[in-house]
Design a protein around this motif. Structure first.
Motif, PDB file in Angstrom:
ATOM      1  N   UNK A  71       0.845  -1.194   0.000  1.00  0.00           N
ATOM      2  CA  UNK A  71       0.000   0.000   0.000  1.00  0.00           C
ATOM      3  C   UNK A  71       0.884   1.248   0.000  1.00  0.00           C
ATOM      4  N   UNK A  72       1.908   1.229   0.860  1.00  0.00           N
ATOM      5  CA  UNK A  72       2.848   2.356   0.913  1.00  0.00           C
ATOM      6  C   UNK A  72       3.528   2.563  -0.427  1.00  0.00           C
ATOM      7  N   UNK A  73       3.867   1.440  -1.076  1.00  0.00           N
ATOM      8  CA  UNK A  73       4.522   1.509  -2.381  1.00  0.00           C
ATOM      9  C   UNK A  73       3.588   2.144  -3.424  1.00  0.00           C
ATOM     10  N   UNK A  74       2.335   1.723  -3.384  1.00  0.00           N
ATOM     11  CA  UNK A  74       1.347   2.286  -4.312  1.00  0.00           C
ATOM     12  C   UNK A  74       1.187   3.785  -4.107  1.00  0.00           C
ATOM     13  N   UNK A  75       1.148   4.190  -2.844  1.00  0.00           N
ATOM     14  CA  UNK A  75       1.001   5.621  -2.542  1.00  0.00           C
ATOM     15  C   UNK A  75       2.259   6.377  -2.988  1.00  0.00           C
ATOM     16  N   UNK A 112     -11.248   4.850 -13.101  1.00  0.00           N
ATOM     17  CA  UNK A 112     -11.241   3.909 -14.228  1.00  0.00           C
ATOM     18  C   UNK A 112     -10.782   2.528 -13.750  1.00  0.00           C
ATOM     19  N   UNK A 113      -9.791   2.557 -12.823  1.00  0.00           N
ATOM     20  CA  UNK A 113      -9.257   1.286 -12.310  1.00  0.00           C
ATOM     21  C   UNK A 113     -10.285   0.502 -11.496  1.00  0.00           C
ATOM     22  N   UNK A 114     -11.332   1.170 -11.020  1.00  0.00           N
ATOM     23  CA  UNK A 114     -12.332   0.446 -10.216  1.00  0.00           C
ATOM     24  C   UNK A 114     -13.365  -0.290 -11.092  1.00  0.00           C
ATOM     25  N   UNK A 115     -13.327  -0.003 -12.394  1.00  0.00           N
ATOM     26  CA  UNK A 115     -14.280  -0.686 -13.294  1.00  0.00           C
ATOM     27  C   UNK A 115     -13.908  -2.172 -13.376  1.00  0.00           C
ATOM     28  N   UNK A 116     -14.898  -3.034 -13.276  1.00  0.00           N
ATOM     29  CA  UNK A 116     -14.637  -4.483 -13.393  1.00  0.00           C
ATOM     30  C   UNK A 116     -15.024  -5.221 -12.128  1.00  0.00           C
ATOM     31  N   UNK A 154       5.491  -0.234 -17.568  1.00  0.00           N
ATOM     32  CA  UNK A 154       4.756  -0.818 -16.435  1.00  0.00           C
ATOM     33  C   UNK A 154       3.446  -1.433 -16.939  1.00  0.00           C
ATOM     34  N   UNK A 155       2.791  -0.720 -17.872  1.00  0.00           N
ATOM     35  CA  UNK A 155       1.568  -1.261 -18.468  1.00  0.00           C
ATOM     36  C   UNK A 155       1.846  -2.592 -19.155  1.00  0.00           C
ATOM     37  N   UNK A 156       2.993  -2.679 -19.835  1.00  0.00           N
ATOM     38  CA  UNK A 156       3.387  -3.928 -20.500  1.00  0.00           C
ATOM     39  C   UNK A 156       3.591  -5.045 -19.496  1.00  0.00           C
ATOM     40  N   UNK A 157       4.257  -4.721 -18.387  1.00  0.00           N
ATOM     41  CA  UNK A 157       4.495  -5.732 -17.344  1.00  0.00           C
ATOM     42  C   UNK A 157       3.167  -6.234 -16.787  1.00  0.00           C
ATOM     43  N   UNK A 158       2.277  -5.289 -16.462  1.00  0.00           N
ATOM     44  CA  UNK A 158       0.983  -5.670 -15.872  1.00  0.00           C
ATOM     45  C   UNK A 158       0.141  -6.460 -16.867  1.00  0.00           C
ATOM     46  N   UNK A 159       0.234  -6.079 -18.147  1.00  0.00           N
ATOM     47  CA  UNK A 159      -0.537  -6.767 -19.185  1.00  0.00           C
ATOM     48  C   UNK A 159      -0.170  -8.259 -19.243  1.00  0.00           C
ATOM     49  N   UNK A 160       1.084  -8.546 -18.912  1.00  0.00           N
ATOM     50  CA  UNK A 160       1.535  -9.946 -18.930  1.00  0.00           C
ATOM     51  C   UNK A 160       1.487 -10.573 -17.538  1.00  0.00           C
ATOM     52  N   UNK A 191      -2.890   2.334 -13.593  1.00  0.00           N
ATOM     53  CA  UNK A 191      -1.996   1.193 -13.394  1.00  0.00           C
ATOM     54  C   UNK A 191      -1.764   0.859 -11.912  1.00  0.00           C
ATOM     55  N   UNK A 192      -1.846   1.869 -11.052  1.00  0.00           N
ATOM     56  CA  UNK A 192      -1.574   1.592  -9.632  1.00  0.00           C
ATOM     57  C   UNK A 192      -2.841   1.403  -8.801  1.00  0.00           C
ATOM     58  N   UNK A 193      -3.981   1.745  -9.386  1.00  0.00           N
ATOM     59  CA  UNK A 193      -5.245   1.706  -8.641  1.00  0.00           C
ATOM     60  C   UNK A 193      -5.535   0.360  -8.000  1.00  0.00           C
ATOM     61  N   UNK A 194      -5.383  -0.692  -8.786  1.00  0.00           N
ATOM     62  CA  UNK A 194      -5.694  -2.032  -8.288  1.00  0.00           C
ATOM     63  C   UNK A 194      -4.802  -2.389  -7.102  1.00  0.00           C
ATOM     64  N   UNK A 195      -3.490  -2.075  -7.242  1.00  0.00           N
ATOM     65  CA  UNK A 195      -2.541  -2.423  -6.168  1.00  0.00           C
ATOM     66  C   UNK A 195      -2.863  -1.640  -4.886  1.00  0.00           C
ATOM     67  N   UNK A 196      -3.157  -0.362  -5.043  1.00  0.00           N
ATOM     68  CA  UNK A 196      -3.438   0.474  -3.877  1.00  0.00           C
ATOM     69  C   UNK A 196      -4.683  -0.035  -3.150  1.00  0.00           C
TER      70      UNK A 196
END
Lengths: 158, 498
Positions: free
Chosen positions: B145-149, B176-180, B329-335, B437-442
């Motif tokens: 959480x700290x990392x995300x912030x 946008x990250x909360x969609x889903x 980072x988007x590429x990393x998360x996509x995979x 990109x960070x929303x989900x992690x946070x």
């Protein structure tokens, strides 16, 4: 400042709509203390605060700069209609793709964008559009093996 | 732990070699096109990587970044138009050398200084990334959480002079990250019974929409005509010239390392700082601005160093310090790859591929840079109308590749419009991407922490790593706020005087 004022109002509307939608999220027995609605509600409140701050700042600055009010009123973006027109070409592409398929759709898109961007009406536009579409079809469909839409009109040809 | 055998195996592995060369070539071509920044060049290729092996996909993106940083200097030197933001400082002396009939020499100095900077940056990346990531082995949900912030705190320094707008953009990104599907309870949120939204909105769509489509829309109707001299060829610097450039390249490397590690630093700041410092330390400062070789070498060494060192905070902690690293980072998360220690533990192949792929790309840059120059000049000289059509078709084809979904195309087009409106209204787009990109992690780490503590927020102050990361985030925010207030006061005083 005029743009900031409009942006603030739009953000406020987004915040309100998002909050209203968040109250429609279903409850779950698996839910934790925060719940599925927790973050969305916090976010909508934060956005509303930021929107109010933006509106407030815009109004304060507007009052302070009455001398330039006329200039502010003229603020705008002449390129907006043109940019939206550009985007609409993409929207039309998305709409016709299932019917005419990838090759014809891409050729039309390349040709339409080229003409829209000022290319002279010449056979070169047609050649570039068709050549480009076939080139992309070869890369995506043949080389990468991606299934692009064949199109109901041309089913069985590709 | 990477062994020498792993490195040799990867070096000789045919696909990675071609991936590196392909990424480098694409990067140089994209970077050479004025208006197409390194991040846009990366965003354009991002959808293609979807079907690739993750290790090769990430290596490809890293190589595109390296290529784009060099590619940007080509139009900067030849037509006084930087291809990327970070090559803006190269314009000063690069274009002056061109005017003096020394364009080939300027391109050669830019290329070799870029290679020196990239090699130094890669060495730092290899040396620093893994030790830093060990720290992250001790990470718990509060630490994440700290990392995300901390990642989100970058927004403060990337808000382009308006923190309110940057924060608003980030909040919309988080929305946008909360969609889903909710990460804890599994209930659906904001999906409106549309099956395509069940998995959420992929960050890649946001990036392509906000970077690439927005740029195309902005350029629509532009009447700028660029014409490059097609007979120019690269002239590599001699040993004695390289010796002369040693000091300026060293300055570029050091400042590039520092700026790459700093959130919000980026290649452009590093390039301009290096230019100034190289001038200050030069034996011939009076030649700067009049076609100085050192004036080309310093910024090019700096921005190419940043292309590697900006990956250090990204791979160690998942903090993207620039637009380009946000795409990566988007590429990393996509995979499904989460930066940090787990990446080194579970996907060492990905890390090795980045290192080895980057090394191949840097060395190959000398040959590819020389061979591809005529192609770059040809591409830049094509009429903009056709170029726009081809790029638009490429973007839409690439997006469809992700999920074979027309809905994705609609989302990307809508985000293109959002990005364009944000640009008009002066909202920065990077905070919004960071939010996505960070929303989900946070959210998930925050809620998992509270589940662990039984709802006690003190858990965030009991975890030393979380405390440390949150404190750094606070320092970043306070520092950025004070800078913004200082700048605002300065502007006010200047306005009062005028």
């Amino acid at each position: 400042m005029y743009k900031d004022l409009i942006s603030g109002v739009v953000l406020l509307a987004v915040s309100g709509t998002y909050y209203a939608w968040s109250s429609q999220i279903a409850d779950s027995t698996l839910s934790d203390e925060v719940g599925a609605t927790g973050l969305p509600r916090v976010l909508s409140v934060i956005l509303a605060i930021l929107a109010v701050l933006l509106i407030g700042r815009a109004m304060l600055l507007r009052r302070a700069r009455t001398a330039t009010a006329a200039a502010d009123a003229d603020e705008g973006d002449a390129g907006l209609p043109r940019a939206i027109g550009f985007l609409l070409l993409g929207a039309v592409y998305v709409f016709v793709l299932p019917f005419i398929g990838y090759v014809a759709g891409t050729a039309l898109l390349i040709g339409a964008v080229a003409l829209y961007e000022g290319a002279p009406r010449h056979w070169v536009v047609v050649a570039a559009a068709v050549g480009g579409a076939v080139f992309y079809w070869a890369i995506f469909v043949k080389l990468l093996g991606v299934h692009q839409p064949v199109g109901t009109l041309f089913q069985g040809m590709f | 732990m990477t062994t020498l055998w792993d490195i040799i195996h990867l070096l000789t592995e045919t696909p990675l070699f071609f991936v590196a060369i392909g990424g480098l070539t694409w990067g140089i071509l994209g970077g050479a096109l004025p208006g197409i920044s390194a991040s846009i060049t990366m965003a354009l290729v991002l959808p293609f990587t979807y079907t690739m092996d993750p290790a090769q996909a990430i290596a490809l993106l890293a190589c595109v970044y390296i290529g784009a940083e060099y590619g940007g200097s080509i139009p900067a030197i030849l037509i006084r138009t930087p291809g990327t933001n970070s090559s803006a400082a190269t314009v000063i002396d690069g274009y002056e050398m061109n005017r003096q009939g020394r364009a080939g020499e300027a391109l050669g100095i830019s290329l070799m200084s870029g290679v020196v900077g990239s090699l130094f940056g890669l060495a730092m990346l290899i040396l620093l990334t893994e030790p830093l990531s060990w720290l992250a082995l001790a990470f718990t949900p509060p630490s994440y959480f700290g990392l995300g912030i901390l990642g989100l705190s970058v927004i403060a320094s990337m808000s382009g002079g308006s923190l309110i707008k940057g924060l608003a953009a980030a909040t919309v990104g988080l929305m946008i990250a909360t969609v889903g599907t909710d990460p804890i309870s599994g209930v659906t949120r904001f999906t409106f019974d549309i099956p395509d939204l069940l998995g959420g909105i992929e960050p890649v769509l946001v990036m392509v929409g906000l970077f690439a489509l927005t740029e195309l829309m902005s350029q629509s109707g532009s009447s700028t005509v660029l014409q490059l001299n097609e007979t120019i060829r690269i002239k590599l610097p001699s040993w004695s010239m390289m010796n002369k450039l040693k000091r300026s390249q060293t300055i570029g490397c050091i400042l590039g390392l520092f700026e790459g590690l700093t959130p919000g630093g980026g290649g452009s700041i590093a390039a301009f700082m290096s230019y100034n410092e190289a001038k200050r330390w030069s034996k011939t400062p009076q030649s700067f601005g009049k076609g100085s070789e050192e004036g080309v070498a310093a910024p090019e060494a700096a921005n190419n160093t940043v292309a590697s060192t900006a990956l250090i905070p990204l791979l160690s902690f998942g903090i993207p310090s620039s637009n380009s690293t946000a795409v990566l980072l988007g590429g990393l998360l996509m995979h499904g790859l989460i930066p940090g220690p787990r990446l080194f533990e579970q996907s060492a192949q990905v890390i090795d591929s980045i290192y080895v792929g980057s090394f191949i790309a840097i060395i190959a840059q000398i040959g590819v840079g020389m061979i591809i120059l005529p192609a770059c000049i040809w591409l830049v000289n094509r009429p903009r109308a056709y170029r726009a059509g081809f790029i638009f078709a490429l973007i839409l084809s690439g997006i469809f590749t992700l999920n074979n979904s027309l809905f994705d195309l609609g989302i990307a087009l809508a985000l293109g419009l959002v990005g364009y409106l944000m640009r008009i209204a002066g909202f920065p787009v990077l905070p919004m991407i960071l939010g996505v990109v960070l929303g989900h992690m946070v959210e998930s780490s925050y809620r998992r922490s509270l589940v662990l503590s039984g709802g006690e927020h003190m858990i965030f102050l009991q975890d030393p790593i979380a405390v440390c990361l949150l404190s750094i985030a606070l320092i970043f925010v306070v520092f950025s706020l004070s800078r913004e207030f200082r700048d605002a006061r300065k502007t006010k005083i200047e306005e009062a005087h005028s």
